[in-house]
Design an enzyme around this catalytic site. Structure first.
Site, PDB file in Angstrom:
ATOM      1  N   ASP A   1      -4.396  -1.084  -6.263  1.00 35.30           N
ATOM      2  CA  ASP A   1      -4.202  -2.219  -7.171  1.00 35.30           C
ATOM      3  C   ASP A   1      -5.507  -2.745  -7.739  1.00 35.30           C
ATOM      4  OD1 ASP A   1      -5.200  -3.283  -4.867  1.00 35.30           O
ATOM      5  OD2 ASP A   1      -3.502  -4.581  -4.428  1.00 35.30           O
TER       6      ASP A   1
ATOM      7  N   ASP B   1     -10.183   0.884  -7.104  1.00 32.02           N
ATOM      8  CA  ASP B   1      -9.285   1.960  -6.658  1.00 32.02           C
ATOM      9  C   ASP B   1      -9.183   3.053  -7.714  1.00 32.02           C
ATOM     10  OD1 ASP B   1      -8.606   0.922  -4.187  1.00 32.02           O
ATOM     11  OD2 ASP B   1      -6.990  -0.309  -4.988  1.00 32.02           O
TER      12      ASP B   1
ATOM     13  N   ASP C   1      -1.670   1.405   0.211  1.00 34.37           N
ATOM     14  CA  ASP C   1      -2.245   0.100   0.518  1.00 34.37           C
ATOM     15  C   ASP C   1      -1.314  -0.630   1.462  1.00 34.37           C
ATOM     16  OD1 ASP C   1      -4.439   0.287  -0.994  1.00 34.37           O
ATOM     17  OD2 ASP C   1      -3.754  -0.925  -2.674  1.00 34.37           O
TER      18      ASP C   1
END
EC number: 7.2.2.10
Length: 1184
Positions: free
Chosen positions: A782, A786, A462
């Site tokens: 997070d 996901d 990310d």
């Protein structure tokens, strides 16, 4: 376990008058659903507010938090803790360790030896029985014959205790880790009007909990206020559809379920064992206790259906376990899935080790069998053929003693050959690494992840919070037609414009997001909640406005409708009712998405003017793209008024259109200063880093360049989600692996991506077969969505700070500091585990090769092993327990990042390691054989060869044993390096455990030789003899330098060993499994081969019997088609085997078992397999 209902009733009777409802009433209430629950609350409790009054709590202020009140609530309604399953006791672990087959054989042999040692043949006839100790001097020694048997038993006890202690400490560490994870879990609770983060265990009935997207509910509760709330209740109900919660339809919220969308508040009504999750756990616990009691009473459950119910309930246990909720779903979906999908592989290292251990074990078994055979043949030939002695009845016990001695020698060869130390080394290495990784901000949830991370070839990361600091600030703004490069003064704007900005931000953000004063004077203000919203609230504060005053005026209860942010909308909208009538909706979200929905824009005077497509394109080109190119995240704030009556709020596409743009802001999230260096290390280590983000492509590209993921000279791709999908999908919209294989090798940035895109990319990279080796992928995430990508990845990293509970559950490792550099540390630790195991293997295999060859050839030539059983067990203890402790606890160094990853298929033993193993084995064998056959001349002492049965220990064989152990000790130092390095002492002082083990082993060896006496077959050595032994041992270090000087490439004959499982074998063996556990598979394959061999013998015997009796061939032929995945059951009272497919249902199993049994006179027991599909077998009455 006590019945929680009884406990609840007891507690309630004490505090009858305290609360308006009992624990059992609340339990019954929480068992109701939707309309039934609403009716019950309305009729019996007079609504939710009345229920809150009965529970003496305020829906707005929450509980007072007074300790006495909290304690009273815990007494009445219980603690929010579900008692864990009892750990195995030390004695149970000792019993498990005793189940080791080689140890059992050794125990039996030792007991036989012990019993026979007390037998004394009558008179002097023993002379005629052959070469036994009957001299006057040896009379005393003969009486001490029991010592060897006792010493073996004692050694076995030591080995068992060490194994049990290791298992016990491992279990203790796992429980500590589990507790640590549970303590990390906190929840937002309102107490005394303040929102606080409270550990889940401290929540009590009556608490008001603030729930939001991504939360895992820690207790049962009833909804007080909700915005667009959707819950995933599949962990309790099995229904995969998200359940919409609202005050007029369904207000029941259950523990263990996940918030997938929206936010709200609930009053806690049941905690711990009284919550829905707790009730199921209690039932499971009671069920297990009943099962155990039944087993103790000796009742065998013969009905497969009953067993299967237990399995189903175990399935529930998995589903609702707070840290493994997805596993239950996976097991349910197993039956539905018929499509062949590539599976997640785990325990790659353990799979290689198991395979290697099985191969070594087979070789050891053959060698030990040969040793026993040769010893017996030699003895029989020598006594009865060459010396022509008759077999006398009174001599039988003496001959048996000889045979038992030979048998013990054979078994000790097997004990030394079988590397039991491998699993121990893996466990110690992993447990040590996991403990140390905690200090490096890696909370490892699954041990496999640690080893897998060492092989990682790709990291999909990310952007926000991982590569950047996640401290967001608004640095640019476009308001009223002007692009401000810095935050403007509030005097620039008219009050009307300021009102739009302040209301658009303050109301349309989660009220849990706020800016708090700095902890230290002169520090930065603290951002609590969503960081993007905090940046916008910070912008309001910079404009000298007070967002809290606006929120106080319009509390959340006054919101008419909320469209919460999710990955599909990429925006958030809040609707409020105007006092004058009509509605106003404020929206915010990604600038290009919101601007597409705007048809007007505010000018400098705060008037809405038309905003056409051309204006939008100009704005994107002149404002948004320049902001994005500077690495800023652009957010658009807009509003819409509904003056013509109430629209249909469910028609979202109609509502979120015709907006008026208020402002566009550029938010900066600076790159973490340590990230560029960490990414450079990854590149050097052969790991590709890819950024997967929901941000604008220009922002993503700018950040990727700052981090070092992209460099000017690279020919790499940056794609947006839409473009990525267009390139990899066919006309039907299906992902094609071939198309994906053209994209992923060059892809470095995937922007504006959805969680589905992330999952597709990860799955595509893992399943790809292009390139020299298959990819091992780590993923960070997070958000709730996901979850699938984190589960699919070989290693999933969840963010400890910004991560949702759902993401944490799907992950393997939690990054407690959300920092990318912690991932690099995980890579180092993973590689270190792999290298530690290889070091241990290099050391152990050298000992194995030497010990087995010495015992074998010594037995063949001298009719006795130069290394006695107890000595072998001591060597086994050195190389198994102590060496695994010493070599598996080497700390990692930066140099580990200077090589490329090993990958899935790299063998455990490289050609360099093979060179070291064989090179050192040659040195040790030459030394040992010279000492065995010429040592007595060199040292001028008596020979120890061909000693009688109970003869005393000799100096000759003591020197052989002592030299052998000292060579291993110094070779342990050589084993610290596996890549051909010259300096074997590098960093030795950093590993205190290694130094202590080597020193401790040396001291123990001195004590054994000098004071071990008969039990260890040792006698005292002189100083000169000690120095010679030491000199030969130190020669190992010099010999090691010589070996490392020989280039590996020149030794063409060297082969690698310890390969992973071939892909064809994996696909063949893994049918019906969701995950491929390589270690399980190796063991399972061994079992299947064993049963297949047994089955063939049976079939041949059946054929012979059939010919003899003339019976039917049917039963025999039925057994011929044994496929790879058929479990074999040996059925009692018949010589037939029931052959049942591993994936069969209980009824099919029973049917198949019945079908394969003979028609008459048999009573086969139905059978059942465990969930791994392992083969079970019962002993059969007349099998063979």
């Amino acid at each position: 376990m006590t019945n929680p209902s009884e406990h609840g009733l007891r507690a309630n009777s004490i505090h009858e008058g305290d609360f308006g409802c009992t624990v059992m009433e609340l339990r019954r209430l929480m068992e109701l659903r939707s309309s039934d629950a609403l009716r019950e609350i309305t009729v019996h409790y007079g609504g939710v507010e009345n229920l809150c009054r009965r529970l003496k709590t305020s829906p707005v202020e929450g509980l007072s938090g007074h300790p006495a009140d909290l304690e009273r609530r815990r007494q009445a309604f219980g603690h929010n803790v579900i008692p864990p399953k009892k750990p195995k006791t030390f004695l149970e672990l000792v019993w498990e360790a005793l189940q080791d087959v080689t140890l059992i054989i050794l125990e039996i042999a030792a007991i036989i030896s012990l019993v026979l040692s007390f037998y004394r043949p009558a008179g002097e006839e023993s002379e005629v029985c052959g070469q036994i100790a009957s001299n006057s001097e040896d009379e005393h020694e003969a009486e001490a014959g029991w010592i060897e048997g006792a010493a073996i038993l004692f050694s076995v006890i030591i080995v068992v205790l060490v194994t049990a202690f290791n298992d016990w400490s491992k279990e203790k560490q796992f429980r500590g880790l589990q507790n640590r994870i549970e303590q990390e879990q906190k929840f937002s609770i309102i107490r005394n009007g303040q929102l606080i983060q409270l550990p889940v265990a401290e929540i009590v009935v009556g608490d008001i909990a603030q729930i939001k997207y991504g939360d895992l509910l820690p207790a049962d509760g009833i909804l007080i206020q909700g915005n667009d709330l959707k819950i995933d209740e599949s962990s309790l109900t099995g229904e995969s559809d998200h359940v919409k919660k609202s005050l007029d339809k369904d207000i029941m919220l259950l523990s263990g379920t996940h918030v997938m969308e929206g936010s709200g508040r609930m009053v806690v009504t049941a905690v711990g064992v009284n919550s829905q999750t707790g009730i199921i756990f209690t039932l499971l616990g009671a069920h297990e206790d009943q099962e155990e009691e039944k087993k103790k009473k000796g009742k065998k459950q013969g009905v497969p259906e009953n067993r299967n119910k237990a399995k189903t309930q175990d399935g529930v246990a998995l589903e609702i376990q707070p840290l493994n909720s997805q596993e239950g779903l996976d097991s349910e979906e197993k039956d539905k899935k018929t499509v062949k999908v590539p599976k997640k592989e785990k325990s790659v290292l353990q799979g290689k080790l198991t395979r290697l251990a099985v191969q070594i074990g087979k070789a050891g078994l053959i060698m030990s069998a040969l040793t026993v055979l040769i010893l017996i043949l030699y003895f029989v030939t020598d006594n009865f053929v060459i010396q022509r002695r008759p077999w006398l009845r009174e001599c039988t016990p003496i001959y048996i003693q000889y045979f038992v001695k030979f048998f013990i020698i054979g078994i000790t060869v097997l004990v030394v050959a079988v590397p039991e130390g491998l699993p121990l080394a893996v466990t110690i290495s992993l447990a040590y690494s996991v403990k140390k990784m905690m200090k490096d901000n890696n909370l490892v949830r699954h041990l496999d992840a640690c080893e897998t991370m060492g092989n990682a070839t790709a990291i999909c990361s990310d952007k926000t919070g991982t590569l950047t600091m996640n401290r967001m600030t608004v640095v640019q703004a476009y308001i009223g037609g002007t692009h401000y490069r810095e935050i403007p003064s509030p005097d620039v704007f008219l009050p009307k414009v300021l009102d739009f900005i302040v209301n658009g931000i303050s109301l349309n953000s989660a009220y849990t997001s706020k800016i708090l004063p700095p902890e230290k004077e002169g520090g930065l203000p603290r951002q609590v909640g969503n960081k993007t919203e905090c940046a916008l609230l910070g912008f309001v504060t910079d404009l000298n406005q007070d967002y809290q005053a606006v929120r106080t005026e319009v509390p959340e209860e006054k919101f008419y409708k909320v469209y919460t942010f999710n990955s599909v909308r990429k925006s958030m909208s809040t609707v409020i009712k105007n006092p004058s009538g009509g509605f106003r909706m404020y929206s915010k979200g990604a600038s290009e998405i919101i601007l597409r929905k705007c048809n007007r824009i505010l000018d400098q005077k705060g008037e809405a003017i038309p905003f056409k497509n051309k204006d939008r394109e100009d704005m994107v080109r002149t404002v948004i793209e320049p902001m994005a190119c500077e690495g800023l995240r652009t957010i658009c704030i807009a509003y819409r008024d509904f003056d013509d009556g109430e629209p249909s709020w469910d028609n979202e596409s109609e509502i979120l259109t015709e907006l008026t743009c208020i402002a566009v802001v550029g938010i900066e999230d600076p790159v973490r200063p340590e990230v560029p260096d960490a990414i450079a290390k990854c590149k050097r280590a052969g790991i590709t880093v890819r950024m997967v983000t929901g941000d604008n492509i220009n922002t993503a590209r700018a950040i990727a360049t700052k981090c070092g993921i992209l460099t000017a000279t690279d020919d790499f791709m940056c794609l947006e989600g839409k473009e990525f999908n267009r390139l990899i999908r066919n006309e039907k919209g299906e992902v094609e692996q071939e198309k994906l294989d053209h994209i992923w090798p060059k892809l470095r940035v995937l922007a504006r991506s959805s969680p589905t895109d992330k999952h597709t990319l990860v799955k595509g990279i893992i399943d790809s077969t292009v390139g020299e080796q298959r990819q091992v992928v780590a993923v960070t995430g997070d958000g709730t969505n996901d979850g699938p990508a984190l589960k699919k990845a070989d290693v999933g990293f969840a963010m400890g700070i910004a991560g949702t509970d759902v993401a944490k559950e799907a992950s393997d490792i939690i990054l407690t500091d959300d920092n990318f550099t912690s991932i690099v540390k995980a890579v180092m630790w993973g590689r270190n585990v792999y290298d530690s195991i290889s070091k241990f293997l290099q050391f152990q295999l050298t000992v194995n090769v030497v010990a087995v060859i010495v015992a074998f050839t010594g037995a063949c030539i001298t009719q006795d092993s130069p290394l006695k059983a107890v000595q072998m067990l001591w060597v086994n203890l050195i190389m198994d327990t102590f060496a695994s402790l010493a070599l598996a606890t080497e700390p990692p160094t930066e140099s580990l990042l200077n090589r490329r990853p090993y990958g899935r298929n790299k063998p455990l033993i490289s050609r360099t390691m093979m060179k070291n193993i064989l090179g050192h084995a040659v040195y040790q064998l030459v030394v040992i054989f010279v000492l065995v056959f010429a040592g007595e001349k060199f040292f001028d002492i008596d020979s120890g060869r061909k000693a009688p049965l109970h003869s005393p220990p000799t100096q000759h064989y003591t020197i052989v044993f002592n030299t052998f152990v000292l060579m291993q000790l110094f070779n342990e130092i050589n084993a610290r390096k596996i890549h051909g390095e010259k300096n074997v002492f590098a960093g030795i002082y950093r590993n205190l455990i290694f130094c202590s083990v080597v020193l401790g082993t040396f001291v123990s060896q001195v004590l054994i030789v000098e004071f071990g006496g008969k039990p260890f077959s040792c006698t005292n050595l002189s100083l000169a003899q000690w120095l010679w032994c030491l000199f030969i041992g130190i020669g190992e270090l010099l010999w090691g330098q010589l070996i490392s000087a020989i280039p590996t490439q020149s030794l063409k004959f060297l082969k690698e060993a310890g390969h992973g499982t071939a892909k064809e074998e994996i696909t063949k063996d893994a049918e019906g499994l969701d995950e491929i556990d390589h270690a399980e598979m190796e063991l399972r394959r061994g079992q299947i081969l064993w049963f297949r061999g047994l089955n063939r013998i049976q079939t041949q015997i059946d054929v012979v019997n059939t010919f003899q009796t003339g019976a039917s061939f049917q039963g025999v032929l039925r057994r011929q088609n044994l496929g790879q995945h058929h479990a074999v059951k040996l059925v009692p009272s018949s010589s037939y085997a029931a052959v049942v497919p591993v994936k069969s249902s209980p009824s099919t199993s029973a049917a198949a078992a019945a079908a394969s049994s003979p028609p008459m006179g048999s009573d086969p027991q139905p059978w059942d397999r465990d969930e791994e599909g392992a083969v079970e077998a019962t002993r059969c009455g007349s099998c063979l």
